[in-house]
Design a protein around this motif. Structure first.
Motif: not given
Length: 336
Positions: A268-290
């Protein structure tokens, strides 16, 4: 017998002679450790504690009865703590509850046993045991727990005050217990002299941590940003602010990262995964890096370490904040 929280805490504060076993079962080990600390306090600072575990009782069931009946080396108080107990301890518990003599109370931690299992049934069926289920409370349960704890201390809390304690503790029962006890001590209340706890009293003794501060500390830890972590820890409200909500939030973050990493590894793509987990937009960059930085093995090891840190914080008492801060800094440095 099956115990309510009020019945259990009353018995732990003044262990009755007819109760031989306190069985604490369920996955919330932090609150179970808090109950153990309560018994230790009641027994006195000089009390001798004997430590056993489920593996020992499996090979030597009679050991529990022997330790419960033995005299202290120095003639003082004595109690037995059994950790990591499971269904293998049923024979030892049955012997304890049916023995002719057992002068030392036994507190048994059984985090993995089922409420319908033989160990729990043996404790519930006996008048010589108190069994209590330690589970993380839901929102409604947490409100009822705070209200019950307050009532036992002679405190009258408004609904807003109840929710404030829940938020400040992240729903952790052991932290809620300590906050209510501090309020009762501050206001000098008891069941025979009840009183009201207002916002001023909560401000005076509360250890509330803002939700934003918790998020910043967790993000800094999983990002390996030691400077941001140190800054966040310094801004925690008061030297006695409980670190348990932070550790609980860290555990949830690590679990989310593990689920996301598994999905990304599955294609799965990282953007798709973050959207599924409802990651807050301000935390998207840090979450993707993690997600990219943490391996599945690292995440599993960190989750186990966070659970262990919770237990150590509870056991450390007033020094728990130092224990938690040290763990978070070591974890952040290892990530970096």
């Amino acid at each position: 017998m099956k115990a309510t929280e009020a019945r259990l805490t009353a018995a732990l504060d003044r262990p009755p002679a007819d109760v031989r076993l306190f069985l604490l079962h369920g996955p919330d080990e932090a609150v179970a450790q808090a109950f153990v600390a309560r018994l230790a306090k009641a027994m006195g600072a000089e009390a001798e504690r004997v430590d056993l575990d489920g593996a020992t009782l499996r090979t030597d069931p009679a050991r529990l009865v022997d330790e419960a009946a033995a005299l202290s080396l120095f003639g003082g108080a004595r109690f037995v703590r059994v950790s990591a107990a499971g269904e293998e301890s049923v024979e030892a518990v049955a012997a304890l509850l049916s023995a002719d003599r057992a002068g030392n109370p036994v507190v048994m931690l059984a985090p993995t046993v089922k409420a319908t299992g033989k160990l729990v049934k043996a404790a519930i069926d006996s008048d010589r045991a108190l069994a209590f289920a330690c589970y993380p409370p839901g929102a409604r349960d947490a409100a009822a727990i705070v209200a019950d704890l307050a009532r036992a201390q002679g405190l009258r809390l408004s609904p807003a005050a109840v929710q404030r304690i829940i938020r400040g503790s992240d729903g952790d029962r052991s932290v809620m217990m300590r906050e209510v006890e501090k309020l009762a001590l501050y206001l000098d209340t008891a069941p025979d002299r009840p009183g009201d706890a207002d916002d001023a009293a909560l401000d005076a003794v509360g250890a509330e941590i803002a939700e934003g501060e918790v998020s910043e500390i967790v993000l800094a830890t999983t990002a390996g940003d030691v400077a941001a972590l140190v800054d966040g820890l310094r801004r925690m409200n008061g030297p006695d602010a409980s670190p348990i909500p932070v550790l609980r939030a860290l555990g949830r973050r690590l679990l989310t990262l593990a689920e996301m990493r598994s999905a990304v590894d599955g294609g799965d793509g990282i953007e798709q995964v973050m959207k599924r987990h409802r990651i807050f937009w301000r935390e998207e960059a840090a979450t993707a890096a993690a997600v990219r930085r943490w391996t599945p093995t690292m995440l599993m090891t960190a989750q186990e370490a966070a659970r262990r840190a919770e237990r150590e914080v509870i056991a450390a008492g007033p020094a728990g904040r130092v224990v938690a801060d040290g763990f978070l800094l070591r974890l952040a440095r290892s990530v970096r």
